[in-house]
Each structure stands twice: as structure tokens, then as C-alpha cells.
Motif scaffolding. Structure first.
Motif, PDB file in Angstrom:
ATOM      1  N   THR A  50     -10.905  -7.181  -7.527  1.00  0.00           N
ATOM      2  CA  THR A  50     -10.293  -6.206  -6.626  1.00  0.00           C
ATOM      3  C   THR A  50      -8.875  -6.633  -6.249  1.00  0.00           C
ATOM      4  O   THR A  50      -7.945  -5.828  -6.259  1.00  0.00           O
ATOM      5  CB  THR A  50     -11.142  -6.057  -5.343  1.00  0.00           C
ATOM      6  N   LEU A  51      -8.714  -7.922  -5.926  1.00  0.00           N
ATOM      7  CA  LEU A  51      -7.385  -8.431  -5.577  1.00  0.00           C
ATOM      8  C   LEU A  51      -6.432  -8.345  -6.764  1.00  0.00           C
ATOM      9  O   LEU A  51      -5.246  -8.023  -6.609  1.00  0.00           O
ATOM     10  CB  LEU A  51      -7.482  -9.876  -5.095  1.00  0.00           C
ATOM     11  N   SER A  52      -6.945  -8.648  -7.968  1.00  0.00           N
ATOM     12  CA  SER A  52      -6.120  -8.599  -9.170  1.00  0.00           C
ATOM     13  C   SER A  52      -5.643  -7.171  -9.451  1.00  0.00           C
ATOM     14  O   SER A  52      -4.477  -6.941  -9.793  1.00  0.00           O
ATOM     15  CB  SER A  52      -6.910  -9.146 -10.365  1.00  0.00           C
ATOM     16  N   LYS A  53      -6.562  -6.210  -9.273  1.00  0.00           N
ATOM     17  CA  LYS A  53      -6.186  -4.800  -9.462  1.00  0.00           C
ATOM     18  C   LYS A  53      -5.174  -4.357  -8.412  1.00  0.00           C
ATOM     19  O   LYS A  53      -4.234  -3.614  -8.702  1.00  0.00           O
ATOM     20  CB  LYS A  53      -7.437  -3.917  -9.392  1.00  0.00           C
ATOM     21  N   GLU A  54      -5.388  -4.814  -7.177  1.00  0.00           N
ATOM     22  CA  GLU A  54      -4.440  -4.449  -6.122  1.00  0.00           C
ATOM     23  C   GLU A  54      -3.051  -4.982  -6.430  1.00  0.00           C
ATOM     24  O   GLU A  54      -2.047  -4.298  -6.219  1.00  0.00           O
ATOM     25  CB  GLU A  54      -4.910  -4.991  -4.767  1.00  0.00           C
ATOM     26  N   TYR A  55      -3.000  -6.217  -6.966  1.00  0.00           N
ATOM     27  CA  TYR A  55      -1.709  -6.808  -7.308  1.00  0.00           C
ATOM     28  C   TYR A  55      -0.989  -5.959  -8.359  1.00  0.00           C
ATOM     29  O   TYR A  55       0.226  -5.705  -8.249  1.00  0.00           O
ATOM     30  CB  TYR A  55      -1.908  -8.227  -7.830  1.00  0.00           C
ATOM     31  N   ASN A  68      10.475   4.226   1.115  1.00  0.00           N
ATOM     32  CA  ASN A  68      11.522   3.903   2.087  1.00  0.00           C
ATOM     33  C   ASN A  68      11.604   2.388   2.274  1.00  0.00           C
ATOM     34  O   ASN A  68      10.804   1.628   1.712  1.00  0.00           O
ATOM     35  CB  ASN A  68      11.287   4.616   3.425  1.00  0.00           C
ATOM     36  N   GLU A  69      12.527   1.929   3.107  1.00  0.00           N
ATOM     37  CA  GLU A  69      12.770   0.489   3.266  1.00  0.00           C
ATOM     38  C   GLU A  69      11.553  -0.229   3.859  1.00  0.00           C
ATOM     39  O   GLU A  69      11.208  -1.335   3.423  1.00  0.00           O
ATOM     40  CB  GLU A  69      13.985   0.272   4.172  1.00  0.00           C
ATOM     41  N   PHE A  70      10.899   0.398   4.824  1.00  0.00           N
ATOM     42  CA  PHE A  70       9.727  -0.215   5.454  1.00  0.00           C
ATOM     43  C   PHE A  70       8.597  -0.390   4.447  1.00  0.00           C
ATOM     44  O   PHE A  70       7.949  -1.432   4.384  1.00  0.00           O
ATOM     45  CB  PHE A  70       9.252   0.636   6.635  1.00  0.00           C
ATOM     46  N   GLU A  71       8.367   0.665   3.627  1.00  0.00           N
ATOM     47  CA  GLU A  71       7.299   0.599   2.626  1.00  0.00           C
ATOM     48  C   GLU A  71       7.600  -0.469   1.573  1.00  0.00           C
ATOM     49  O   GLU A  71       6.697  -1.194   1.151  1.00  0.00           O
ATOM     50  CB  GLU A  71       7.128   1.970   1.962  1.00  0.00           C
ATOM     51  N   GLN A  72       8.861  -0.567   1.173  1.00  0.00           N
ATOM     52  CA  GLN A  72       9.237  -1.582   0.190  1.00  0.00           C
ATOM     53  C   GLN A  72       9.020  -2.992   0.745  1.00  0.00           C
ATOM     54  O   GLN A  72       8.501  -3.868   0.043  1.00  0.00           O
ATOM     55  CB  GLN A  72      10.713  -1.411  -0.199  1.00  0.00           C
ATOM     56  N   ARG A  73       9.404  -3.191   2.006  1.00  0.00           N
ATOM     57  CA  ARG A  73       9.244  -4.502   2.622  1.00  0.00           C
ATOM     58  C   ARG A  73       7.765  -4.877   2.725  1.00  0.00           C
ATOM     59  O   ARG A  73       7.364  -6.014   2.458  1.00  0.00           O
ATOM     60  CB  ARG A  73       9.900  -4.507   4.005  1.00  0.00           C
ATOM     61  N   ARG A  76       6.458  -5.656  -0.813  1.00  0.00           N
ATOM     62  CA  ARG A  76       6.969  -6.942  -1.309  1.00  0.00           C
ATOM     63  C   ARG A  76       6.221  -8.105  -0.676  1.00  0.00           C
ATOM     64  O   ARG A  76       5.902  -9.100  -1.341  1.00  0.00           O
ATOM     65  CB  ARG A  76       8.476  -7.062  -1.035  1.00  0.00           C
ATOM     66  N   ARG A  77       5.943  -7.973   0.632  1.00  0.00           N
ATOM     67  CA  ARG A  77       5.206  -9.028   1.335  1.00  0.00           C
ATOM     68  C   ARG A  77       3.797  -9.164   0.764  1.00  0.00           C
ATOM     69  O   ARG A  77       3.305 -10.256   0.520  1.00  0.00           O
ATOM     70  CB  ARG A  77       5.142  -8.710   2.826  1.00  0.00           C
ATOM     71  N   ARG A  78       3.154  -8.008   0.524  1.00  0.00           N
ATOM     72  CA  ARG A  78       1.795  -8.030  -0.020  1.00  0.00           C
ATOM     73  C   ARG A  78       1.801  -8.566  -1.454  1.00  0.00           C
ATOM     74  O   ARG A  78       0.907  -9.312  -1.858  1.00  0.00           O
ATOM     75  CB  ARG A  78       1.195  -6.615   0.023  1.00  0.00           C
ATOM     76  N   CYS A  79       2.815  -8.209  -2.209  1.00  0.00           N
ATOM     77  CA  CYS A  79       2.929  -8.678  -3.594  1.00  0.00           C
ATOM     78  C   CYS A  79       3.097 -10.188  -3.629  1.00  0.00           C
ATOM     79  O   CYS A  79       2.498 -10.880  -4.462  1.00  0.00           O
ATOM     80  CB  CYS A  79       4.121  -7.998  -4.271  1.00  0.00           C
ATOM     81  N   ALA A  80       3.886 -10.730  -2.696  1.00  0.00           N
ATOM     82  CA  ALA A  80       4.094 -12.171  -2.620  1.00  0.00           C
ATOM     83  C   ALA A  80       2.795 -12.888  -2.264  1.00  0.00           C
ATOM     84  O   ALA A  80       2.527 -13.991  -2.757  1.00  0.00           O
ATOM     85  CB  ALA A  80       5.174 -12.489  -1.592  1.00  0.00           C
ATOM     86  N   ASP A  81       1.968 -12.265  -1.404  1.00  0.00           N
ATOM     87  CA  ASP A  81       0.681 -12.858  -1.032  1.00  0.00           C
ATOM     88  C   ASP A  81      -0.291 -12.869  -2.204  1.00  0.00           C
ATOM     89  O   ASP A  81      -1.037 -13.835  -2.404  1.00  0.00           O
ATOM     90  CB  ASP A  81       0.044 -12.080   0.130  1.00  0.00           C
ATOM     91  N   LEU A  82      -0.286 -11.773  -2.971  1.00  0.00           N
ATOM     92  CA  LEU A  82      -1.269 -11.615  -4.048  1.00  0.00           C
ATOM     93  C   LEU A  82      -0.878 -12.296  -5.350  1.00  0.00           C
ATOM     94  O   LEU A  82      -1.744 -12.647  -6.154  1.00  0.00           O
ATOM     95  CB  LEU A  82      -1.498 -10.121  -4.316  1.00  0.00           C
ATOM     96  N   SER A  83       0.424 -12.486  -5.569  1.00  0.00           N
ATOM     97  CA  SER A  83       0.908 -13.016  -6.842  1.00  0.00           C
ATOM     98  C   SER A  83       0.273 -14.359  -7.226  1.00  0.00           C
ATOM     99  O   SER A  83      -0.258 -14.495  -8.340  1.00  0.00           O
ATOM    100  CB  SER A  83       2.429 -13.140  -6.808  1.00  0.00           C
ATOM    101  N   PRO A  84       0.282 -15.390  -6.354  1.00  0.00           N
ATOM    102  CA  PRO A  84      -0.330 -16.670  -6.752  1.00  0.00           C
ATOM    103  C   PRO A  84      -1.838 -16.566  -6.960  1.00  0.00           C
ATOM    104  O   PRO A  84      -2.401 -17.265  -7.809  1.00  0.00           O
ATOM    105  CB  PRO A  84       0.010 -17.607  -5.581  1.00  0.00           C
TER     106      PRO A  84
END
Length: 416
Positions: A50-55, A68-73, A76-84
Motif C-alpha cells: 500500500t505504501l509503495s503504491k501510494e509513493y 497549487n503551492e500548498f498541495e505541492q508542498r 513533496r513532504r509525503r513523497c520524501a517520507d515514502l521514498s526511503p
């Protein structure tokens, strides 16, 4: 798992408590002895998929122009959490495929001509198994949130227990304090003795030290509790009986954040001075440099005789007192958060016997994880053997954290 209006999956926080405990019932010991065993659990695989699919979905969403800027931020934060996590997940999957291929090869290599090739394949498989365990450990460390105080320095206190042959407790307390001092040196930490009260026959009644360095509290937080010793004393009054004596000593480990925001009213303090005892140079027993501070509302008392200056000892004692008062606040919060689960670690409850050092059998047993280690002298030397035992505890704690999450997940699914 909840679906947000942005169209990507947002799993619940893996663990939203500040601390986890080790409850280790028989089911845990049977099925989840280490990180690699837990990795094979169906619920873990499902969650990581599930986490891999979300990433992948979050990465795809980031390329959209309509955000918008808020959604991108947020993305990006969630992507940084899920990437490793996603990277570690794929790395383990790849290692698992290699192991399966090697296993299939080993079943085919059974003729005499291929014996050497079989040996090489088996060695490679063993190496892959070790790699898998390291990768699984790394993955679960990513999933389990860092504790608030893991990076903090600590105040470590040791106190001799009481038994018929009191000298055995005092000698053991001295050995334990020296073990932690050597361990600090092994980990390249700073070990500053705050208080040292020796016993008359060469042992130790009580001592305290301030230990600072990288992730000190993370490694020492599970050392708090009652340690039991079983041995035939070599010196002192008890040695004449030539039988196995049992004694105890207690360890307290207090995290000490750099800035402890606890207000102490000077009116609530009683400050006494006295002459220092034990090792400390020529000034010992010549000046009243040692300081004892008693916090009257709580009865907490701290001592410091580390420095020659009475003022410096007073400052160190006040800092230690604030850490102890702060610890009371932490324990109260933990008690409220985890009232439904028995705290076996983290509270430093002195009634809990956490480890036994049996000298006659040359064995150290950690009762919380049913783990036996041989060669007591190696462990008391405070180097690699102790580090291995402490890391074993940390791995079991990580496994318990994941297991606790799975129990909650299954309970939610069972309840519809």
C-alpha cells in the motif's frame, strides 16, 4: 487506510505514540523472533504494498500542473517520507528473488561433480540471508518513528541492592558502572561522573554519570531496571561461605534534553554541602565542595561531587534535579497514553528484574526477550558483546512496535 481528496492513499500513522513497549507474549516469540521473520507476515506485506503504491501515486501527482503551492508542498513532504520506505521495500524484494533463485539452483546441484558449485551457492545464500535481515531491520527502523528523546544525553545512576552478603551487591554495582563507562568509550561518548559513593570493602554504594554523544538515550533506555547477579564471592565476608550468593543492583536512565524547561522555586530547595568521597584527587575530604539538593515538595534528592568548585557542583546538581522532575512529567504522560498495556521497558521500574548475570554458568539472561548470552567477562568489558545485546533489544523493540500496529489493524478490520 483513508482516501484523501487529492486522489492518493494516506495510511494511518504507523505508530502515533511517543514510545512502544516490549510485551512479548508466546505468540510474538514463536512468530516474530526478528525483523526478517516479521517481514514475511501477510499483513506487513499488504501494508508495505500500500505504501509503495501510494509513493508511485504521489510521484505521479507531483507532475500535475493543476496543483497549487500548498498541495505541492504537502505532496513533496509525503513523497520524501515514502521514498526511503519504497526504496527499501524494493531492495528487499530484489534480495528475496535472488535468494529464491539460489534456493532453486541448490536443489538441482546434487551430483558429485557439482559439489563445489553447490557449496558456493550455499555460501551466497547465507550471505543473502544476512543481507535480508539487515535490510528488514533498516525498513522497520524507517517505519517506526524516532522517539523524542533518542538523541538526548542521559543521566545514568547505579545503586547497590541489599542482600545477606551486602558486599556482593556493592562489588557488582561497581562492575556495572565500569561496564557502562567502558561502553561509553566504545561508542565514543563523553562520560562525566557526577556522583560516586564507594563502599568500605572496595565496591560501590551509588554513582551517577552524565553521558553525552550520538543517540545515547536510544542505546541505553532499556538498561533501566533491576539487574541480578548470582556468583560465589571472591572477596569480602561472603567469600568465606563458598556458596552461590544472589544480589541485585538497580540502574536508572534519565533522558536529559539540552533545554529542560522546568521551573524550580529556590524556596522549595534545601541545599547541603559536605566533603567529597572516593576518587577525586587531593581536594577530597579537605573542602566541603560536594553538594546535595533536596526538592522539598517531591522529596527528590540529588548529589554532585564531580568538580572541585562547590558552585560548579551546585549547577550540575540543579541540572540533574530538573531532569528528574522533567522525567516525572514524561512518565505521567506515558502512563496516561499506555494505561491499557503494561510498561516493561522505559519506566525503569525497580521492581522489574530485567537481567540476570550468572557467573557460575557464565551466562547473561535478558528476561524481557528470553535471550541468553555467554561470556560474562566480555559483556562486562562494555564493548562488542554488550553492544550486540543492546542491539538485540532494540531490534525486538522495533518488531514489537510493528506487531502492536498489526494487532490494532487486525482489530479494526475485524470490527468492520
Amino acid at each position: 487506510v483513508r482516501l484523501h481528496n487529492h486522489g492518493f492513499w494516506r495510511p494511518k500513522p504507523f505508530l502515533d505514540t511517543a514510545r512502544f513497549t516490549l510485551s512479548f507474549n508466546s505468540w510474538h516469540r514463536k512468530n516474530h523472533q526478528n525483523s526478517q521473520a516479521l517481514w514475511k507476515h501477510e499483513a506487513v506485506q499488504k501494508y508495505l504494498e500500500t505504501l509503495s503504491k501510494e509513493y508511485q501515486q504521489v510521484s505521479h501527482q507531483l507532475s500535475a500542473d493543476s496543483l497549487n503551492e500548498f498541495e505541492q508542498r504537502t505532496l513533496r513532504r509525503r513523497c520524501a517520507d515514502l521514498s526511503p520506505i519504497a526504496a527499501a521495500f524494493q531492495e528487499i524484494k530484489e534480495a528475496e528473488r535472488e535468494a529464491q533463485e539460489l534456493e532453486a539452483m541448490c536443489t538441482e546441484l546434487d551430483s558429485r561433480d557439482e559439489k563445489q558449485l553447490l557449496q558456493l551457492a550455499l555460501e551466497e545464500k547465507e550471505s543473502l540471508d544476512k543481507k535480508m535481515n539487515v535490510l528488514c531491520r533498516k525498513l522497520f527502523q524507517l517505519l517506526v518513528p524516532k522517539e523524542k528523546y533518542d538523541g538526548s544525553p542521559v543521566i545514568l545512576e547505579v545503586t547497590a541492592g541489599r542482600t545477606t552478603g551486602g558486599d556482593i551487591c556493592q562489588q557488582f554495582t561497581k562492575e556495572m558502572f565500569e561496564m557502562y563507562q567502558n561502553y561509553a568509550d566504545y561508542k565514543h561518548w563523553t562520560f562525566d561522573i557526577v556522583n560516586y559513593t564507594p563502599a568500605e570493602i572496595g565496591g560501590l554504594h551509588h554513582a551517577a554519570a552524565h553521558i553525552s554523544g550520538e543517540n545515547v538515550y536510544r542505546h541505553l533506555k532499556y538498561e533501566g531496571g533491576t539487574h541480578r547477579v548470582q556468583r560465589i564471592p571472591e572477596t569480602g565476608l561472603s567469600s568465606r561461605m563458598q556458596r552461590i550468593h544472589t544480589g541485585t543492583m538497580s540502574v536508572i536512565v534519565l533522558p536529559q534534553p539540552e533545554e529542560v524547561d522546568v521551573k524550580v522555586d529556590p524556596k522549595d530547595l534545601r541545599i547541603d554541602t559536605f566533603r567529597a568521597k572516593g576518587a577525586g584527587g587531593q581536594h577530597v575530604n579537605k573542602t566541603d565542595s560536594a553538594v546535595r539538593i533536596v526538592h522539598l515538595p517531591t522529596g527528590l534528592a540529588v548529589e554532585c561531587q564531580q568538580e572541585r568548585s562547590q558552585q560548579l557542583n551546585k549547577e550540575i546538581a540543579l541540572r540533574t534535579l530538573r531532569a528528574k522532575l522533567y522525567q516525572q512529567v514524561i512518565e505521567k504522560q506515558l502512563s496516561q497514553e499506555q494505561s491499557a498495556r503494561k510498561l516493561q521497558l522505559g519506566t525503569r521500574a525497580q521492581s522489574e528484574r530485567i537481567r540476570t548475570y550468572n557467573f557460575t554458568q557464565d551466562r547473561v539472561t535478558d528476561h524481557r526477550i528470553s535471550y541468553d548470552a555467554r561470556n560474562i567477562k566480555e559483556i562486562l568489558s562494555g564493548k562488542e558483546a554488550l553492544d550486540k545485546l543492546i542491539n538485540r533489544l532494540l531490534e525486538f523493540a522495533e518488531v514489537e512496535a510493528v506487531t502492536h500496529y498489526l494487532e490494532n489493524l487486525q482489530a479494526l478490520e475485524g470490527g468492520g
